[in-house]
Design a protein around this motif. Structure first.
Motif, short mmCIF file in Angstrom:
data_model
loop_
_atom_site.label_atom_id
_atom_site.label_comp_id
_atom_site.label_asym_id
_atom_site.label_seq_id
_atom_site.Cartn_x
_atom_site.Cartn_y
_atom_site.Cartn_z
N ARG A 3 0.84 -1.20 0.00
CA ARG A 3 0.00 0.00 0.00
C ARG A 3 0.88 1.25 0.00
N ILE A 4 0.43 2.26 -0.70
CA ILE A 4 1.17 3.51 -0.76
C ILE A 4 0.88 4.32 0.50
N LEU A 13 -2.84 16.11 3.09
CA LEU A 13 -2.34 14.74 2.98
C LEU A 13 -1.37 14.69 1.81
N LEU A 14 -0.26 13.99 2.00
CA LEU A 14 0.74 13.91 0.95
C LEU A 14 0.97 12.46 0.53
N VAL A 15 0.90 12.24 -0.78
CA VAL A 15 1.14 10.90 -1.31
C VAL A 15 2.25 11.00 -2.35
N ASP A 31 -9.22 4.12 -1.88
CA ASP A 31 -9.90 3.71 -0.66
C ASP A 31 -9.26 4.35 0.58
N ASP A 32 -7.94 4.17 0.69
CA ASP A 32 -7.21 4.69 1.84
C ASP A 32 -7.34 6.21 1.93
N SER B 50 7.01 4.52 7.24
CA SER B 50 5.75 3.89 7.67
C SER B 50 5.35 2.71 6.78
N ALA B 51 5.88 2.68 5.56
CA ALA B 51 5.51 1.59 4.65
C ALA B 51 6.36 0.33 4.88
#
Lengths: 124, 124
Positions: A3-4, A13-15, A31-32, B50-51
């Protein structure tokens, strides 16, 4: 499944997308993110794609769909860090990333989100 | 080769480690970080793990070495987002992450860096 991670910084929020997305991973990310926005009350989502050397129609659709979901949950999505070559290819392919906001890098994206928050009037 | 992106936010550099590190990748990350700190004059480095579900001695050494390099370049490194199970395993393995500062999440890490900057007196 891999999962990322989604990092929270204040109301944002940062992805960081670092690997080529597959169906399952994209669905899990949507989803997350939806869950995290709703739990945290975040107002902005920054998606960094500086590591991606190819953005195809699948990734384009994913970005548009994340933007759409966030918007419904009252958060603004900004895609940042796109490589120049990626932008050129996108236009050549006729993919315009409709409805997706972009900024040059994370800092500019943050500014854009902060500016947005100041602009938005409170509900009457 | 695949490179881990380094995001700049003000005086802080942010790295999200999402995949299992290999030798080449770890060396490239150290290299990129050292260059970016020196070019940007960044004062802090946040490394989000965290991953990661496993932190072995290789990753531990990499984190320690990044901390060391940053320190020489006058930047503080904070490792954030460690999963509880990872912390337990590290202690069980006798790996204490000597010289590596940690914080619960990105936000706390940012606070720690900001606090550090305020504390540091200017050179006489």
């Amino acid at each position: 499944m891999y999962r990322i991670p989604i990092l929270q910084m204040g109301q944002t929020l940062l992805v960081t997308i670092q690997v080529d997305m597959q169906d399952q991973m994209a669905l899990a990310l949507q989803d997350d993110l939806a869950n995290k926005i709703s739990r945290s009350g975040a107002k902005g989502v920054l998606i960094d794609i500086s590591a991606l050397e190819i953005v195809d129609s699948f990734v384009g659709r994913m970005l548009a769909s994340i933007s759409g979901i966030s918007r419904i949950l009252d958060a603004t999505t900004v895609v940042v860090g796109m490589q120049p070559a990626v932008a050129i290819t996108l236009v050549e392919l006729g993919l315009s990333l409709e409805g997706v906001r972009t900024a040059l890098n994370v800092e500019r994206g943050m500014e854009l989100l902060a500016h947005d928050r100041r602009e938005k009037p409170l509900a009457p």
